[in-house]
Design an enzyme around this catalytic site. Structure first.
Site, short mmCIF file in Angstrom:
data_model
loop_
_atom_site.label_atom_id
_atom_site.label_comp_id
_atom_site.label_asym_id
_atom_site.label_seq_id
_atom_site.Cartn_x
_atom_site.Cartn_y
_atom_site.Cartn_z
N HIS A 257 3.49 -103.27 4.61
CA HIS A 257 4.86 -103.31 5.14
C HIS A 257 5.26 -102.02 5.83
CE1 HIS A 257 6.29 -107.15 3.28
NE2 HIS A 257 5.18 -106.96 2.61
N ASP B 84 9.46 -96.12 10.83
CA ASP B 84 9.81 -97.28 10.02
C ASP B 84 8.83 -98.40 10.35
OD1 ASP B 84 11.33 -98.85 8.26
OD2 ASP B 84 13.24 -98.25 9.16
P1 ADQ Z 1 12.92 -100.87 3.86
O1 ADQ Z 1 12.48 -99.47 4.06
O2 ADQ Z 1 13.69 -101.12 2.63
O3 ADQ Z 1 11.70 -101.90 3.93
P2 ADQ Z 1 14.39 -102.48 5.93
O4 ADQ Z 1 13.35 -103.22 6.66
O5 ADQ Z 1 15.52 -102.03 6.79
O6 ADQ Z 1 13.84 -101.20 5.18
O7 ADQ Z 1 14.95 -103.44 4.82
C1 ADQ Z 1 16.04 -103.06 4.04
C2 ADQ Z 1 16.74 -104.30 3.44
O8 ADQ Z 1 17.69 -103.85 2.50
C3 ADQ Z 1 17.49 -105.08 4.49
O9 ADQ Z 1 17.33 -106.46 4.25
C4 ADQ Z 1 18.96 -104.65 4.29
O10 ADQ Z 1 19.89 -105.67 4.54
C5 ADQ Z 1 18.98 -104.28 2.84
N1 ADQ Z 1 19.95 -103.17 2.65
C6 ADQ Z 1 19.94 -101.96 3.19
N2 ADQ Z 1 21.01 -101.24 2.77
C7 ADQ Z 1 21.68 -102.04 1.95
C8 ADQ Z 1 22.87 -101.88 1.17
N3 ADQ Z 1 23.59 -100.75 1.14
N4 ADQ Z 1 23.26 -102.92 0.41
C9 ADQ Z 1 22.56 -104.06 0.40
N5 ADQ Z 1 21.46 -104.25 1.10
C10 ADQ Z 1 21.01 -103.26 1.86
C11 ADQ Z 1 10.26 -101.78 4.07
C12 ADQ Z 1 9.79 -101.00 5.29
C13 ADQ Z 1 10.41 -101.59 6.54
C14 ADQ Z 1 10.07 -103.06 6.65
C15 ADQ Z 1 10.37 -103.78 5.36
C16 ADQ Z 1 9.84 -105.21 5.37
O11 ADQ Z 1 10.13 -99.62 5.17
O12 ADQ Z 1 9.96 -100.90 7.70
O13 ADQ Z 1 10.83 -103.65 7.69
O14 ADQ Z 1 9.79 -103.13 4.25
O15 ADQ Z 1 8.49 -105.25 5.67
#
Ligand code: ADQ
Length: 489
Positions: free
Chosen positions: A169, A388
């Site tokens: 991921h 990311d």
């Molecule tokens: P993350 O680093 O966690 O994931 P991201 O892909 O943006 O980053 O996913 C975060 C998730 O958490 C999103 O669904 C978002 O809605 C939720 N989120 C963020 N802040 C929040 C908050 N304050 N309250 C509730 N929900 C919140 C890792 C990798 C990414 C990759 C994903 C999936 O780092 O690059 O996209 O896995 O593979």
């Protein structure tokens, strides 16, 4: 020794991930129950898991004894135990203190400790053993992410009949960076136990293939060739085989997120949010886990300068920054949290007014409905990750905006940038560039906003998480089904 469970409990499709898709609920009387935690990955896999009597192997998130396997929404959940020490060494240490910063371009200094690595090996073996016990003959096993890179090889040794796939991921770094890892060869060998490897971007797959070449393996057209081992004719002979590596960009459940954005109560909440913010002309929004990879400080610096230069002026323009608490027991995270708090405090001290902060900072998790309302309320979504894998927030913002308004400022170092070229793409290290993009995004005409948003929505709806999962599983199943090499070299 591999068949400790009843054959009818063994599954044809097994997902292996650090975390089970559940959250612990402790009742006032102290009893523990497990509530399914709806995430994109589970909802995408749910239908196919239900059809294939699927199982999910993972940790509950609570240290100590693992509960017995249980069912949730038709998925067989198989908990793996992590002790407090495992959490410190395998999870906080090796996974989040070494591999995470290393794989994200060394934004923070990775630390390499041998006792972390030893714990990583032990815990990966525990996951592999649990998986071996619970997989049916010829089952397809899908291992997730950087915490479990040794599982494919360990699993293949225990159960050569299985078809094994792995998805990373997070980014896979350029070899010059990967080479710093004292256990780089072990990690490559671990991953090469799979038949199919999946990465977010083509560049990640290429970095992996290059790492294999630098370690003496031959690659050809997205495949790593593993020669027969040891010599042909010896007792534990393994025929030669191919491991495929390719990009499968992950996505979101676009339809369900779009549906949230269309709900009247959520639209009303979005209007209410703007009122609560003091009816500003421009609402800027950041939503991230509180992680140094997300570039929150770079974003704050750009916004602070725009306030200082009066290009944007609170309370007419405000920033809402939602940051989910994350990994706060890891040193680097604690430090970054303090830096963010100091910066937000300074900006509010300099540019806030009584009752009107310039930056609304929420160090809290929000539910799906509140996040959707925030996305709808925001004129400009700011994603300034320094690195990311994908960044799902970018796609969620787009999926929520059925009104085809709003603008996305997006780091070119997020995997999502490849699919969303109609965003305002920025190099987050270039503060002037970020400022210029924010100004353009905030001043976008409704017509131009629609043109960009429509194109981005088309992409996010066409490639949703269900399509990601089915494409990956189809390719993985065919990779494993290829006939073994007939004439070993
Ligand atoms: P993350 O680093 O966690 O994931 P991201 O892909 O943006 O980053 O996913 C975060 C998730 O958490 C999103 O669904 C978002 O809605 C939720 N989120 C963020 N802040 C929040 C908050 N304050 N309250 C509730 N929900 C919140 C890792 C990798 C990414 C990759 C994903 C999936 O780092 O690059 O996209 O896995 O593979």
């Amino acid at each position: 020794s591999q068949q400790q469970t009843e054959p009818d409990h063994r599954s044809d499709l097994v997902v292996v991930a650090n975390r089970l898709p559940v959250d612990r609920k402790v009742a006032p009387d102290g009893t523990t129950t497990w509530k399914p935690s709806p995430g994109g990955l589970v909802s995408a896999l749910e239908p196919v898991m239900q059809r294939n009597s699927g199982a999910w192997v993972g940790w509950t998130g609570a240290p100590g004894d693992a509960p017995e396997p249980f069912e949730a929404r038709g998925i067989h959940l198989i908990p793996v135990e992590l002790s407090k020490k495992d959490v410190e060494d395998f999870y906080e240490g090796m996974s989040n203190g070494a591999l995470w910063p290393l794989y994200h371009d060394v934004i923070a200094q990775p630390q390499f400790h041998r006792h972390w690595w030893e714990s990583y090996v032990r815990v990966n073996r525990r996951f592999a053993e649990k998986t071996a016990e619970n997989s049916a003959e010829n089952a397809l096993v899908w291992v997730q992410d950087y915490q479990l890179q040794l599982v494919p090889q360990m699993l293949r040794a225990l159960r050569p009949d299985l078809r094994i796939a792995f998805f990373n991921h997070i980014p896979f770094p350029p070899y010059e960076i990967f080479a710093q890892l004292p256990w780089r060869r072990q990690v490559l060998d671990g991953l090469l136990g799979a038949d199919q490897l999946g990465f977010q971007r083509p560049a990640d797959a290429n970095n992996f293939l290059r790492a294999c070449r630098r370690n003496g393996l031959a690659t050809r057209r997205g495949m790593v060739h593993l020669p027969a081992e040891p010599r042909f004719g010896s007792a534990d002979h393994h025929p030669s085989r191919e491991v495929r590596a390719a990009a499968f960009p992950i996505s979101i459940d676009s339809e369900s997120i779009d549906a949230l954005g269309r709900r009247p109560d959520i639209q009303e909440r979005a209007r209410e949010i703007r009122r609560e913010l003091g009816d500003p002309k421009v609402v800027l929004l950041g939503v991230d886990r509180l992680d140094y990879t997300k570039g929150i400080l770079h974003r704050l610096k750009a916004v602070e300068e725009l306030f200082a230069e009066e290009v944007l002026s609170p309370p007419d323009a405000v920033l809402v920054q939602v940051a989910t608490p994350s990994r706060d027991r890891v040193e680097e995270y604690e430090k970054m949290k303090r830096d963010v708090e100091v910066t937000v405090g300074r900006i509010n001290g300099d540019y806030g007014q009584l009752g009107h902060p310039a930056v609304h900072y929420l160090h809290q998790s929000q539910d799906r409905e509140e996040l959707a309302a925030l996305y709808l309320a925001a004129d400009v979504m700011l994603i300034t990750a320094l690195r990311d894998g994908m960044n799902l927030v970018a796609k969620e913002y787009v999926a929520t905006r059925h009104d085809e308004q709003g603008a996305l400022v997006l780091s070119e170092f997020a995997g999502a940038a490849i699919e969303l070229p109609q965003a305002f793409l920025v190099n987050p290290h270039d503060i002037d560039g970020v400022k210029a993009a924010i100004v353009r995004a905030a001043g976008l005409s409704p017509r131009e906003a629609t043109r960009r948003m429509r194109a981005m929505r088309r992409r996010v709806f066409e490639f949703d998480v269900a399509r990601w999962a089915s494409t990956f599983l189809k390719v993985a199943a065919s990779a494993a089904a290829e006939p073994p090499q007939s004439s070993p070299g």
